[in-house]
Design a protein around this motif. Structure first.
Motif, short mmCIF file in Angstrom:
data_model
loop_
_atom_site.label_atom_id
_atom_site.label_comp_id
_atom_site.label_asym_id
_atom_site.label_seq_id
_atom_site.Cartn_x
_atom_site.Cartn_y
_atom_site.Cartn_z
N ARG A 128 0.83 -1.21 0.00
CA ARG A 128 0.00 0.00 0.00
C ARG A 128 0.86 1.26 0.00
O ARG A 128 0.61 2.19 -0.75
N ASP A 129 1.90 1.28 0.82
CA ASP A 129 2.81 2.42 0.85
C ASP A 129 3.53 2.60 -0.48
O ASP A 129 3.71 3.72 -0.95
N ALA A 130 3.95 1.49 -1.09
CA ALA A 130 4.67 1.57 -2.37
C ALA A 130 3.79 2.12 -3.48
O ALA A 130 4.27 2.81 -4.38
N LEU A 131 2.49 1.85 -3.42
CA LEU A 131 1.57 2.28 -4.48
C LEU A 131 0.90 3.61 -4.19
O LEU A 131 0.25 4.19 -5.07
N ALA A 132 1.05 4.13 -2.98
CA ALA A 132 0.33 5.34 -2.57
C ALA A 132 0.64 6.54 -3.46
O ALA A 132 -0.24 7.33 -3.79
N SER A 133 1.87 6.67 -3.89
CA SER A 133 2.26 7.86 -4.67
C SER A 133 1.58 7.92 -6.03
O SER A 133 1.46 8.99 -6.61
N ILE A 134 1.11 6.78 -6.54
CA ILE A 134 0.41 6.79 -7.83
C ILE A 134 -1.10 6.62 -7.65
O ILE A 134 -1.83 6.53 -8.64
N GLY A 135 -1.55 6.56 -6.41
CA GLY A 135 -2.98 6.45 -6.13
C GLY A 135 -3.56 5.07 -6.36
O GLY A 135 -4.78 4.93 -6.52
N ALA A 136 -2.74 4.06 -6.39
CA ALA A 136 -3.23 2.69 -6.59
C ALA A 136 -3.46 2.01 -5.25
O ALA A 136 -2.72 2.24 -4.30
N GLU A 137 -4.49 1.19 -5.18
CA GLU A 137 -4.81 0.43 -3.97
C GLU A 137 -5.15 -1.00 -4.31
O GLU A 137 -5.86 -1.25 -5.28
N VAL A 138 -4.66 -1.92 -3.50
CA VAL A 138 -5.03 -3.32 -3.60
C VAL A 138 -5.68 -3.67 -2.27
O VAL A 138 -5.05 -3.57 -1.23
N ASN A 139 -6.94 -4.08 -2.32
CA ASN A 139 -7.68 -4.35 -1.09
C ASN A 139 -8.19 -5.78 -1.01
O ASN A 139 -9.19 -6.05 -0.36
N GLU A 140 -7.52 -6.68 -1.70
CA GLU A 140 -7.94 -8.08 -1.71
C GLU A 140 -6.70 -8.96 -1.63
O GLU A 140 -5.71 -8.71 -2.31
#
Length: 114
Positions: A86-98
């Motif tokens: 989540r931290d690695a993807l935060a800067s591009i606004g991506a989220e993985v919730n599964e």
């Protein structure tokens, strides 16, 4: 040795929970992972080295200060791995919730954020 084995086994279980293990079903409710050949369990070559440090802190409510080990190592890895992704993807606004956080799910989240 027994406690270290339990810790290592729990950590591997936690990594598997976060990244690999899933029981998918098709649209008709049929399992797609019907055998262990279809169900991805983590293997030694997929895991980082596990460094164990012991902190001895006897229990005050049990005879001889004993505690159980159980699955303590399995609790932290899924949360730590999910938060790292989540931290690695935060800067591009991506989220993985599964979970599991497979490469396909992470890539799909990156694609959705574009």
């Amino acid at each position: 040795m027994i406690v270290e084995g339990q810790i290592r086994g729990g950590v591997v279980q936690g990594v598997g929970t976060a990244l690999f293990e899933e029981i998918p079903y098709d649209k008709h409710g049929q399992p797609l992972a019907a055998t262990l050949l279809d169900y991805h369990l983590p293997a030694a070559f997929e895991l980082p080295p596990i460094k164990i440090g012991h902190l001895h802190n006897p229990a005050t409510a049990t005879e001889y200060g004993m505690k159980g080990m159980g699955e303590g190592g399995a609790v932290a890895p899924p949360a730590a791995i999910a938060n790292a992704i989540r931290d690695a993807l935060a800067s591009i606004g991506a989220e993985v919730n599964e979970t599991p956080l497979t490469p396909e799910r992470v890539f799909a989240a990156i694609e959705r954020s574009r």
